[in-house]
Design a protein around this motif. Structure first.
Motif, mmCIF file in Angstrom:
data_model
loop_
_atom_site.group_PDB
_atom_site.id
_atom_site.type_symbol
_atom_site.label_atom_id
_atom_site.label_comp_id
_atom_site.label_asym_id
_atom_site.label_seq_id
_atom_site.Cartn_x
_atom_site.Cartn_y
_atom_site.Cartn_z
ATOM 1 N N ALA A 137 -49.710 10.645 -60.962
ATOM 2 C CA ALA A 137 -50.556 11.940 -60.687
ATOM 3 C C ALA A 137 -51.726 11.429 -59.625
ATOM 4 C CB ALA A 137 -51.000 12.656 -61.812
ATOM 5 N N GLU A 138 -52.149 10.172 -59.960
ATOM 6 C CA GLU A 138 -53.510 9.620 -59.332
ATOM 7 C C GLU A 138 -53.146 9.224 -57.982
ATOM 8 O OE1 GLU A 138 -56.485 9.700 -58.348
ATOM 9 O OE2 GLU A 138 -56.642 10.241 -60.479
ATOM 10 N N MET A 139 -51.647 8.645 -57.869
ATOM 11 C CA MET A 139 -51.306 8.177 -56.632
ATOM 12 C C MET A 139 -50.616 9.121 -55.725
ATOM 13 S SD MET A 139 -48.758 5.037 -58.330
ATOM 14 C CE MET A 139 -47.993 4.641 -56.897
ATOM 15 N N LEU A 140 -50.157 10.556 -55.972
ATOM 16 C CA LEU A 140 -49.827 11.419 -55.304
ATOM 17 C C LEU A 140 -51.120 12.304 -54.782
ATOM 18 C CD1 LEU A 140 -47.133 12.970 -57.733
ATOM 19 C CD2 LEU A 140 -46.650 11.802 -55.261
ATOM 20 N N PRO A 141 -50.815 12.859 -53.410
ATOM 21 C CA PRO A 141 -51.843 13.554 -52.877
ATOM 22 C C PRO A 141 -52.095 15.110 -53.075
ATOM 23 C CG PRO A 141 -49.968 13.325 -51.304
ATOM 24 C CD PRO A 141 -49.656 12.692 -52.649
ATOM 25 N N LEU A 142 -52.470 15.121 -54.638
ATOM 26 C CA LEU A 142 -52.637 16.333 -55.171
ATOM 27 C C LEU A 142 -54.046 17.226 -54.840
ATOM 28 C CD1 LEU A 142 -51.227 15.243 -58.866
ATOM 29 C CD2 LEU A 142 -50.079 16.122 -56.747
ATOM 30 N N ASP A 143 -55.222 16.420 -54.445
ATOM 31 C CA ASP A 143 -56.277 16.995 -54.164
ATOM 32 C C ASP A 143 -56.802 16.477 -52.798
ATOM 33 O OD1 ASP A 143 -57.552 14.711 -54.783
ATOM 34 O OD2 ASP A 143 -58.128 15.343 -56.512
ATOM 35 N N ASP A 144 -57.810 17.073 -52.251
ATOM 36 C CA ASP A 144 -58.354 16.949 -50.728
ATOM 37 C C ASP A 144 -58.601 15.225 -51.005
ATOM 38 O OD1 ASP A 144 -57.676 19.251 -49.919
ATOM 39 O OD2 ASP A 144 -60.026 19.707 -49.647
ATOM 40 N N GLU A 145 -59.181 14.841 -51.839
ATOM 41 C CA GLU A 145 -59.859 13.257 -51.978
ATOM 42 C C GLU A 145 -58.509 12.217 -51.924
ATOM 43 O OE1 GLU A 145 -62.831 11.916 -55.034
ATOM 44 O OE2 GLU A 145 -61.852 10.155 -54.705
ATOM 45 N N SER A 146 -57.692 12.616 -52.714
ATOM 46 C CA SER A 146 -56.337 11.660 -52.733
ATOM 47 C C SER A 146 -55.660 11.817 -51.592
ATOM 48 C CB SER A 146 -55.521 11.662 -53.880
ATOM 49 O OG SER A 146 -55.147 13.244 -54.138
ATOM 50 N N ARG A 147 -55.633 13.078 -50.963
ATOM 51 C CA ARG A 147 -54.789 13.395 -49.745
ATOM 52 C C ARG A 147 -55.344 12.336 -48.676
ATOM 53 N NH1 ARG A 147 -51.501 17.460 -47.305
ATOM 54 N NH2 ARG A 147 -51.884 17.345 -44.983
ATOM 55 N N SER A 148 -56.698 12.388 -48.543
ATOM 56 C CA SER A 148 -57.738 11.720 -47.641
ATOM 57 C C SER A 148 -57.283 10.099 -47.728
ATOM 58 C CB SER A 148 -58.934 12.068 -47.752
ATOM 59 O OG SER A 148 -59.619 11.165 -46.969
ATOM 60 N N GLY A 149 -57.360 9.569 -49.217
ATOM 61 C CA GLY A 149 -57.063 8.392 -49.553
ATOM 62 C C GLY A 149 -55.394 7.913 -48.913
ATOM 63 N N ASN A 150 -54.593 8.870 -49.211
ATOM 64 C CA ASN A 150 -53.213 8.655 -48.815
ATOM 65 C C ASN A 150 -52.954 8.511 -47.019
ATOM 66 O OD1 ASN A 150 -51.233 8.406 -50.978
ATOM 67 N ND2 ASN A 150 -52.300 10.278 -51.711
ATOM 68 N N LEU A 151 -54.092 9.497 -46.650
ATOM 69 C CA LEU A 151 -53.766 9.195 -44.948
ATOM 70 C C LEU A 151 -54.179 7.917 -44.428
ATOM 71 C CD1 LEU A 151 -55.001 12.787 -44.011
ATOM 72 C CD2 LEU A 151 -52.686 11.793 -43.682
ATOM 73 N N VAL A 152 -55.437 7.544 -45.047
ATOM 74 C CA VAL A 152 -56.043 6.105 -44.930
ATOM 75 C C VAL A 152 -54.693 5.146 -45.056
ATOM 76 C CG1 VAL A 152 -57.679 4.550 -45.545
ATOM 77 C CG2 VAL A 152 -58.338 6.652 -45.337
ATOM 78 N N GLN A 153 -54.142 5.270 -46.332
ATOM 79 C CA GLN A 153 -53.109 4.414 -46.313
ATOM 80 C C GLN A 153 -51.971 4.282 -45.380
ATOM 81 O OE1 GLN A 153 -53.083 4.784 -50.723
ATOM 82 N NE2 GLN A 153 -53.670 2.895 -51.096
ATOM 83 N N VAL A 154 -51.520 5.601 -45.084
ATOM 84 C CA VAL A 154 -50.537 5.854 -44.079
ATOM 85 C C VAL A 154 -51.062 5.042 -42.706
ATOM 86 C CG1 VAL A 154 -49.183 7.528 -42.694
ATOM 87 C CG2 VAL A 154 -49.399 7.763 -45.059
ATOM 88 N N ALA A 155 -52.179 5.380 -42.266
ATOM 89 C CA ALA A 155 -52.725 4.719 -41.193
ATOM 90 C C ALA A 155 -52.728 3.120 -41.284
ATOM 91 C CB ALA A 155 -53.986 5.099 -40.778
ATOM 92 N N TYR A 156 -52.988 2.535 -42.341
ATOM 93 C CA TYR A 156 -52.911 1.117 -42.577
ATOM 94 C C TYR A 156 -51.414 0.736 -42.620
ATOM 95 C CZ TYR A 156 -57.602 0.261 -43.966
ATOM 96 O OH TYR A 156 -59.107 -0.149 -44.035
ATOM 97 N N PHE A 157 -50.632 1.408 -43.132
ATOM 98 C CA PHE A 157 -49.250 1.156 -43.234
ATOM 99 C C PHE A 157 -48.640 0.743 -41.865
ATOM 100 C CE2 PHE A 157 -44.825 2.479 -42.786
ATOM 101 C CZ PHE A 157 -44.272 1.802 -43.578
ATOM 102 N N LEU A 158 -48.983 1.526 -40.930
ATOM 103 C CA LEU A 158 -48.436 1.621 -39.443
ATOM 104 C C LEU A 158 -48.752 0.459 -38.890
ATOM 105 C CD1 LEU A 158 -46.497 3.427 -37.784
ATOM 106 C CD2 LEU A 158 -48.293 4.327 -36.790
#
Lengths: 199, 199
Positions: A94-115
Motif C-alpha cells: 500500500a505504501e509503494m502504490l500511488p494511493l495519495d498525492d504524496e506517493s503519486r508524486s514520489g512514484n513520478l520521481v522514480q519513473v523519471a529516474y527509471f528512464l
C-alpha cells in the motif's frame, strides 16, 4: 554570531526542487541551473554541493529511497503491535502504490529516474540497489508465513517476493496512467495476496 | 513518369526515426527538427505529415502498438496448429518482455512514451487504449482454460488478466534495469503461470 548555513537542510531543499521538476516535467531536460532556480538558490551555491547533474541525481535518488523505506516502516509499526506477515506485506505494498498525492508524486520521481537509469549505468547501479533489500524483506515475511502454515510449503520465498515487487511496479505504472484507480490497484494487490496466502 | 513519394513508407520512416531517438535518449528533449534530421528529411517535409509533436507521437505510438500486436499473433500462430490457452498466454508474455534487442528497443520506446503520457492527457488516452484489448484477449484465454478445467473455477478472468499484464510490465522494467536477466524474467512469468494454471 554569524549566520550558519545548514548544509543538510540545503541538500534536502535541492533534492526536493529536483523532485518537483521530475514529477511535473521529467528529468531529461532539467539542468543544474533549472534546479537551482527551482530551489531558490544560485547556480554557484548549488555547485558547492553537487559538481555534476549525475552527483545530484544519485543523492536525490538515495534520499527518495530512504524516505520511502521510512514510510513503509512507519506504516507497519502503526498498523498493529505485533503485525503478521500478511499485514506487513500488505502495508508495504500500500505504501509503494500511488494511493495519495504524496506517493503519486514520489512514484513520478522514480519513473523519471527509471528512464534516466536505463540509459545511464552509474544511475542504474543506484536505482537497482534497493531491490535486493526489498526482496529480502518480503522473502523473510513469506518464509515466516510458511513456517506458520499460512502459505503453502512448496512456494519459493524469493520467487514470490520478486513477483510481488514486479506486480506492484506494474500496478503503479497503470495507476499513473489512469488505467485503474488507486482503489482498484489496491484490490488487485489484495487478490494476489489472497492467492499467495493459501495454506 | 514522375517519381512518386510513398507516403505510408515515409510516415513509417519518420516513426522509426522517432523510436531510435526514444530508445537511446528519450522523447522529452526531442523536437520535430531532431526527428526530421534522424529520418534524413527536411523539417518542412516532416511537417507535411505531422503538424505538431503531439500528432507525431500519437501516430508513432499507434504504429508501435500495431507492430507489437502483430508480433504476438505471429508468435502464437507459429507455436502450434491449435495452441492451448496456456501456450497463447505464455507466447504473448514472451513477446511483451524485452527478451531480445528488438523487443528491448520497443520497450524503451514505450517507457519513453509512458513518461510523456503521464503528463499529457491526449497521449495518455492513446497509451492506455491498448490495455482493455489485451485484457480481453487474456481474459478470454483464461475463461477457455477454466472451461477446460485447467484453471480453478473460482478465479476471476478479468482480475487474473489484469494481474498478468501488470506483472509483465514490472518484469519488463526490472529487466531493462538489469535487476534480472531476460531468462530470469521469463522464468518468473512461468512461475506465475504455473500457479494460475492449477485446477
Amino acid at each position: 554570531m554569524p549566520k550558519r548555513v545548514d548544509h543538510d537542510e540545503r541538500r534536502r531543499r535541492i533534492a526536493e526542487a529536483l523532485w518537483r521538476i521530475a514529477s511535473t516535467r521529467g528529468l531529461e531536460g532539467a539542468s543544474l541551473r533549472d534546479v537551482a532556480a527551482e530551489a531558490g538558490i544560485s547556480l554557484g551555491q548549488l555547485q558547492h554541493y553537487f559538481r555534476s547533474k549525475g552527483d545530484m541525481l544519485v543523492f536525490a535518488l538515495e534520499h527518495v529511497n530512504e524516505l520511502a523505506a521510512r514510510r513503509v516502516r512507519a506504516r507497519v509499526e502503526a498498523s498493529a503491535t505485533a503485525p503478521s506477515p500478511r499485514v506487513i506485506l500488505r502495508e508495504s505494498v500500500a505504501e509503494m502504490l500511488p494511493l495519495d498525492d504524496e506517493s503519486r508524486s514520489g512514484n513520478l520521481v522514480q519513473v523519471a529516474y527509471f528512464l534516466q537509469a536505463v540509459h545511464d549505468e552509474r544511475l542504474r547501479e543506484h536505482a537497482k540497489e534497493g531491490v535486493p533489500l526489498l526482496r529480502a524483506l518480503f522473502a523473510d515475511q513469506i518464509r515466516r508465513a510458511m513456517a506458520e502454515g499460512q502459505i503453502a510449503p512448496d512456494r519459493d520465498p524469493d520467487t514470490e517476493a520478486t513477483l510481488l515487487i514486479c506486480l506492484v511496479d506494474g500496478l503503479t505504472s497503470y495507476t499513473l496512467l489512469d488505467v485503474h484507480s488507486p482503489a482498484e490497484a489496491l484490490a488487485l494487490a489484495d487478490a494476489h495476496l489472497d492467492r499467495l496466502f493459501t495454506p
